[in-house]
Design an enzyme around this catalytic site. Structure first.
Site, PDB file in Angstrom:
ATOM      1  CB  SER A 600      -0.965  -0.036   1.182  1.00 17.83           C
ATOM      2  OG  SER A 600      -1.974   0.923   1.036  1.00 17.83           O
ATOM      3  CG  ASP A 685      -6.469  -3.022  -3.603  1.00 18.28           C
ATOM      4  OD1 ASP A 685      -7.173  -2.256  -2.932  1.00 18.28           O
ATOM      5  OD2 ASP A 685      -5.256  -3.196  -3.382  1.00 18.28           O
ATOM      6  CG  HIS A 714      -5.640  -2.514   0.273  1.00 18.16           C
ATOM      7  ND1 HIS A 714      -4.885  -2.048  -0.782  1.00 18.16           N
ATOM      8  CD2 HIS A 714      -5.184  -1.855   1.369  1.00 18.16           C
ATOM      9  CE1 HIS A 714      -4.034  -1.143  -0.348  1.00 18.16           C
ATOM     10  NE2 HIS A 714      -4.190  -1.020   0.958  1.00 18.16           N
TER      11      HIS A 714
END
Length: 733
Positions: A600, A685, A714
């Site tokens: 991320s 995601d 995610h």
């Protein structure tokens, strides 16, 4: 026969190599070692009258996972342990013991895997007894879930943004360890009840000069007490629908009381482990408190009465009900299968998935699937229905003429149960081009910025972290001055203690203002590891100050977008390079291998670091944020933090902000990477849309390994994480 998993999560003798430390006098004992001589304990004799063999436990095969409380080697072969007494009391047919002294909850996962390898089908119950070592080692508690705001269907066709949470998995925190172990057991043994036992109280122990452990009147290195870990363990069991036998509250053993010496193995040197009398007491408690199977009634008398009533009724009802057991799987079960196994379509091809569903083992027929679909992270542009026939429904949800991703939200209802799910399919993802501009003076700007930061004298302060240090790994908190005088970056440095030279690895954090944790696991894999925070305050800051910082920084990613010199990430990007200055100066650095990894925001910072610093020789980035952030201005998905995905912004303002952000977008750093990289993302995601991730990864011209797991969102699979580590190790050979 009903099958039951029993997880006994409690006491480890904690044969952890802790630094010797003085222990103040106990408030209940005259001295840490007590004042009485060591008591000699004979094994308790089990009489026929003690046994309760006419239960469903009789004749079962039970596996025991755990720590020193379960490990037969702890007190010697001559001592009868609680599970041996329990075998006699309940008439267990067989026992499989996997407990190992000193093990913590992340090692319970390894024991569970070994159990499944050796006994996938011939175990009726599993007892896991572990957790006290996590407390003693000062393992950070962490959180059971991480949250993100996503779109979800509510009240029929309406779409709203709601907070969505998913379990945190991994070794770094107590919560992550519990999640990972229970998830594995629930997956491998879906028809088996799982029961967790909490740790009993701890007393003082001195096993040798390097392994001295205080009693539970002392907090650990995290400032927490044993009951804090007990509470967290019970909370985790509630999340996973696992019953608990609370030995901490109900065993009746208080090792800090001299009056309890009868229940202590060696009152002078080991007040952690119960004597045979203590083992017997635990076994007798379990004899009457173990749930009778999937049914978990709270009142023992009620259990007995219900057993009598059920026995009489079942005799009259006949053999069918007498043979009934708990269901082995969900009544309503489904999976979504893309028309192409990799979830990738050709341009102009119709996006198609097959929904396969059963109810009670029968394929659904006539049930309607409702769906809506559209481009990745944008509004739906189509809706429709499909019908199940012999367990399958074919859902076709449009196409794309340009490279990108297309989402589909679908739902169907069966006998009052509603299933909702999301799926995305890719269209020529390797051809997705970025929308973000590249400034003509991009390289000049960063060269000047880094040169300015390099003039700041680097000062480093070390603070040893005992709870993350052992014979294999040494961990310290570091405070580094690296951007401006008086401005610091903090982190955890973990180093192998084998006296050799090693690669260095930096791990930047995900987005948000939150605590970071040391990751000595990477050091055990051979890397000198620096885990950093990026906001400039100590990693051991108090909870109250942490809240103040969170409120003050807020959505920091929007701070300073009006000017490239004032943007919040400028200091962060510079600090990445200075951290490598620090790592490469360490005497145990091997002088060759320099790496960075994260997910991320951490994935974005990994790519940025590799684009800025030519010393980096390998990187591993998962679903990078800050990628092609201008996407929404061009009518397609943009990267986190999703600038302009909702609000209408004047063109003049967006142009000004994009001019700034173009100096910070991951796309423009990806183009400059020279080192080989491992990259991974999932189609589903919703935080870092795959459209934006592909726009960045497609700009990497250096050697790259791209691992796509279409079903993931995610988050990453444990298998993908393991593959990443193995890939990094290969790069260092």
């Amino acid at each position: 026969m009903k099958r039951t998993i029993f997880i006994a999560a409690a006491l480890a003798a904690g044969l952890l190599a802790l630094s010797a430390q003085g222990v103040a006098d106990s408030p209940l004992l005259g001295s840490p070692a007590g004042t009485r001589a060591v008591v000699s304990h004979a094994n308790v004799k089990v009489n026929k009258s003690d046994k309760t063999l006419r239960t469903q436990w009789a004749g079962t095969r039970v596996a025991f996972l755990g720590d020193s409380m379960t490990d037969k080697r702890t007190l010697g072969a001559e001592t009868t342990l609680w599970w041996e007494y329990l075998q006699q009391l309940l008439g267990l047919k067989a026992t499989y013991v996997y407990g190992i002294s000193g093990h913590q909850w992340h090692q319970i996962l390894g024991q569970a895997r070994k159990l499944h390898d050796e006994h996938p089908d011939d175990v009726d119950a599993i007892l896991i007894f572990a957790g006290t070592n996590d407390y003693n080692a000062g393992v950070p508690v962490g959180s059971f879930f991480e949250e993100e705001e996503v779109e979800v269907e509510v009240k029929g066709p309406q779409i709203a943004r709601r907070r969505h949470r998913r379990p945190v998995m991994g070794d770094a925190t107590f919560c992550g360890r519990i999640n990972e172990a229970l998830c594995y057991l629930k997956t491998q043994y879906p028809d088996i009840q799982i029961i967790v036992m909490t740790p009993i109280h701890r007393g003082y122990a001195k096993f040798n000069d390097k392994n001295v452990q205080p009693d539970d009147f002392y907090c650990n290195g995290q400032g927490l007490f044993l009951e804090d870990y007990v509470s967290v363990l019970k909370q985790g069991c509630a999340y996973w629908s696992v019953p608990v036998v609370d030995l901490y509250s109900e065993s009746g053993i208080v090792p800090n009381l001299e009056s309890n010496n009868l229940y202590i193995a060696k009152p002078a040197t080991d007040r952690l482990h119960p004597s045979t009398e203590g083992q017997w007491r635990i076994a007798r408690l379990l004899q009457y408190q173990l749930p009778p199977g999937p049914l978990d009634l709270n009142n023992t008398l009620m259990k007995r009465q219900l057993t009598v009533l059920l026995s009489a009724w079942l005799l009259a009802a006949g053999p069918f009900y007498a043979q009934n057991t708990a269901p082995g799987r969900a009544y309503l079960d489904y999976t979504i299968v893309p028309a192409h196994g990799d979830g990738v379509c050709a341009l102009g091809e119709t996006a198609t998935v097959k929904v396969v569903a059963t109810a009670g083992g029968r394929g659904l027929d006539g049930v309607v699937v409702r769906f809506e679909a559209g481009p990745d992270a944008l509004s739906a542009d189509t809706a429709g229905e499909a019908v199940f026939h012999q367990g399958e429904a074919l859902v076709e949800f449009g196409t794309m003429r340009e490279p990108g991703f297309r989402f589909c939200r679908l739902s169907f209802e069966v006998e009052g149960q509603t299933c909702r799910d999301n799926v995305k399919l890719a269209f020529a993802p390797d051809r997705i081009a970025p929308t973000i501009a590249e400034p003509a003076d991009f390289d000049k700007f960063w060269a000047k910025t880094l040169a300015r930061a390099a003039k700041v004298p680097m000062t480093v302060e070390y603070t040893p972290i005992a709870e993350a240090t052992d014979d294999e790994v040494e961990t310290s908190m570091v405070k580094i001055q690296c951007y401006e005088k008086g401005t610091y970056l903090y982190g955890y440095l973990s180093r192998p203690r084998d006296g050799g030279k090693h690669p260095v690895l930096m791990i930047p954090p995900g987005a948000g203002v939150k605590r970071i944790n040391p990751l000595p696991e990477y050091a055990r894999e051979g890397f000198i590891t620096l885990v950093i925070e990026v906001h400039g305050f100590p990693v051991n800051v108090s909870d109250s100050l942490m809240k103040e910082r969170q409120q003050a920084l807020g959505d920091y990613w929007f701070t300073g977008t009006e000017n490239r010199d004032s943007y919040y990430y400028r200091r962060i990007y510079c600090s990445l390079v200075r951290c490598f200055d620090f790592l490469c100066s360490l005497p145990d650095f091997d002088g060759r291998n320099v790496g960075v990894t994260g997910g991320s925001q951490g994935g974005a910072l990994s790519i940025v670091a590799a684009g800025l610093d030519g010393r980096i020789t390998f990187l591993s980035a998962f679903y990078p944020a800050l990628s092609d952030v201008s996407g929404f201005l061009y009518g397609r998905a943009g990267g986190w933090p999703r600038f302009y995905s909702r609000e209408s912004v004047p063109a003049e303002q967006s142009a000004m902000e994009m001019k700034t952000l173009s100096y910070y977008d991951v796309v423009n750093f990806a183009r400059r990477i020279k080192a080989p990289g491992f990259y991974s993302y999932g189609h589903n995601d919703g935080t870092c849309p795959p459209t934006s991730v592909c726009a960045a990864l497609n700009q990497v011209t250096a050697p790259k390994t791209v691992v796509v797991t279409p079903a993931s969102a995610h988050w990453r699979y444990t298998e993908t994480q393991r593959r990443s580590i193995e890939w990094m190790q290969v790069q260092c050979r």
